[in-house]
Design an enzyme around this catalytic site. Structure first.
Site, short mmCIF file in Angstrom:
data_model
loop_
_atom_site.label_atom_id
_atom_site.label_comp_id
_atom_site.label_asym_id
_atom_site.label_seq_id
_atom_site.Cartn_x
_atom_site.Cartn_y
_atom_site.Cartn_z
N HIS A 178 0.81 -1.22 0.00
CA HIS A 178 0.00 0.00 0.00
C HIS A 178 0.85 1.27 0.00
O HIS A 178 2.05 1.24 0.25
CB HIS A 178 -0.99 0.01 1.17
CG HIS A 178 -0.38 0.22 2.53
ND1 HIS A 178 -0.25 -0.80 3.45
CD2 HIS A 178 0.11 1.32 3.16
CE1 HIS A 178 0.29 -0.33 4.56
NE2 HIS A 178 0.53 0.95 4.41
N GLU A 239 -3.90 3.61 1.60
CA GLU A 239 -4.22 3.83 3.01
C GLU A 239 -4.40 5.32 3.24
O GLU A 239 -3.49 6.12 2.97
CB GLU A 239 -3.10 3.30 3.91
CG GLU A 239 -3.36 3.57 5.40
CD GLU A 239 -2.17 3.26 6.29
OE1 GLU A 239 -2.27 3.50 7.51
OE2 GLU A 239 -1.13 2.77 5.78
N HIS A 266 2.58 11.79 -7.11
CA HIS A 266 1.20 11.45 -7.39
C HIS A 266 0.96 9.97 -7.19
O HIS A 266 1.90 9.19 -7.07
CB HIS A 266 0.82 11.85 -8.83
CG HIS A 266 1.64 11.16 -9.89
ND1 HIS A 266 2.68 11.77 -10.54
CD2 HIS A 266 1.57 9.90 -10.41
CE1 HIS A 266 3.22 10.93 -11.42
NE2 HIS A 266 2.56 9.79 -11.36
N GLU A 312 -2.96 10.69 -11.23
CA GLU A 312 -2.76 10.50 -12.67
C GLU A 312 -3.75 9.45 -13.18
O GLU A 312 -4.08 8.48 -12.49
CB GLU A 312 -1.33 10.05 -12.95
CG GLU A 312 -1.00 9.94 -14.43
CD GLU A 312 0.44 9.55 -14.71
OE1 GLU A 312 0.88 9.74 -15.85
OE2 GLU A 312 1.11 9.05 -13.78
#
Length: 325
Positions: A178, A239, A266, A312
């Site tokens: 994550h 998260e 990003h 993005e």
């Protein structure tokens, strides 16, 4: 390629980090078991991109094209930073520029995995044995970004688990589990990532005594939503960390990583049909950093989430039948 879009086909493809020295950074992430699955060079603009992913036969995205994966880390290198003694990235965890928190890998045997990293000379923000939480550790990459390390074993006690003693670790089995970002208003952020980007809420961790909640979101894909709430064997989760009360402070704002001092850039979602997806976002009155039609790069777009983090949007190559770059 389909002319419509379905969020069930979306993937949380990558998280982008700016790095000072690509050789050192690639070496670190390769040591963690990742492979460079694509390198893009833009000498005219004076930057290169390195896309790293778990790609062993045991990896969930093994053999997939770059943008048909989850759990990818994109390293961005702007030429010359490696020779600039004063250059330093913002890792997102120091005041007053907090925002991005960390990336996280899940491993087979956490004691052995952490010992292997330590033996290689890499530093830790938090070792397994530090503090009260003995089941997680945080290594530091060459730029000081935090890399959380968790166990894929249900019920692992980490440093206090006798079954971990003497085990060997196989980086080929690891997951890029994550990416954590801090959010000001949990309700607004959850609505964006669920309703707009189509993610599912996999797990909520309420830490009321400490004054924060954690929300783990992702795309179910072929694995489906975890029935027991155990998410460590997944890749490509998001998260969200919400500290109680920030939503009530009008002056409060997290750093998006793209204003100076820069660091995290990003997150990226790959979609089945980028034109249809962007039309859908347009119809939902989303905030844009860059529309498809803006600028020279007509094959990527950037949304802004409620905190101003850049998201993005790229074409999943499996649906297009050709590579993006």
């Amino acid at each position: 390629m389909a002319t419509t879009t379905d969020t069930k086909n979306y993937k949380f493809n990558h998280s982008m980090l700016r790095v000072k020295d690509p050789k050192a950074s690639v070496k670190f992430y390769e040591f963690l078991g990742m492979s460079v699955v694509k390198k893009l060079q833009f000498p005219d603009a004076k930057f290169d991109l390195y896309f790293l992913s778990y790609d062993s036969p045991k990896a969930l995205s093994h053999g997939n094209s770059t943008f048909d994966r989850e759990g990818v880390i994109e390293l961005t290198h702007n030429y010359g930073t490696e020779d600039d003694a004063n250059f330093k990235v913002n890792n997102g965890n120091a005041e007053p520029h907090r925002g991005f928190g960390h990336v996280c890998i899940s491993v087979d045997h956490i004691q052995a995995a952490c010992q292997r990293i330590e033996d290689a000379g890499y530093r830790f923000q938090k070792k397994l044995t530090d503090g009260r939480m003995k089941h997680i550790a945080f290594a530091l990459d060459p730029d000081g970004y935090w890399v959380e390390i968790i166990s894929k074993m249900i019920g692992s006690k980490g440093a206090d688990d006798p079954e971990e003693k003497g085990q060997q670790t196989d980086p080929g089995t690891y997951r890029m589990n994550h990416t954590m970002i801090r959010v000001k208003d949990a309700e607004k952020s959850l609505k964006f990532y669920q309703d707009v980007l189509g993610m599912n809420l996999f797990r909520t961790v309420e830490q009321s005594a400490a004054g924060f909640n954690l929300y783990f979101l992702g795309y179910p894909g072929s694995k489906g939503v975890p029935e027991n709430g155990f998410t460590a064997d997944y890749e490509g989760l998001l998260e969200l960390t919400w500290n109680y009360g920030t939503e009530k402070d009008d002056s409060f704002k997290y750093h998006d990583g793209n204003a100076e001092p820069q660091g995290f850039g990003h997150i990226c979602v790959s979609v089945d049909n980028i034109d249809a997806a962007c039309s859908r976002f347009e119809s939902m009155d989303c905030n844009w950093k860059k529309r498809l039609t803006d600028g020279r790069m007509k094959n990527v777009a950037f949304l802004l989430d409620p905190d101003g983090y850049w998201v993005e949007v790229v074409q999943n190559e499996r649906f297009a039948g050709k590579e993006n770059f």
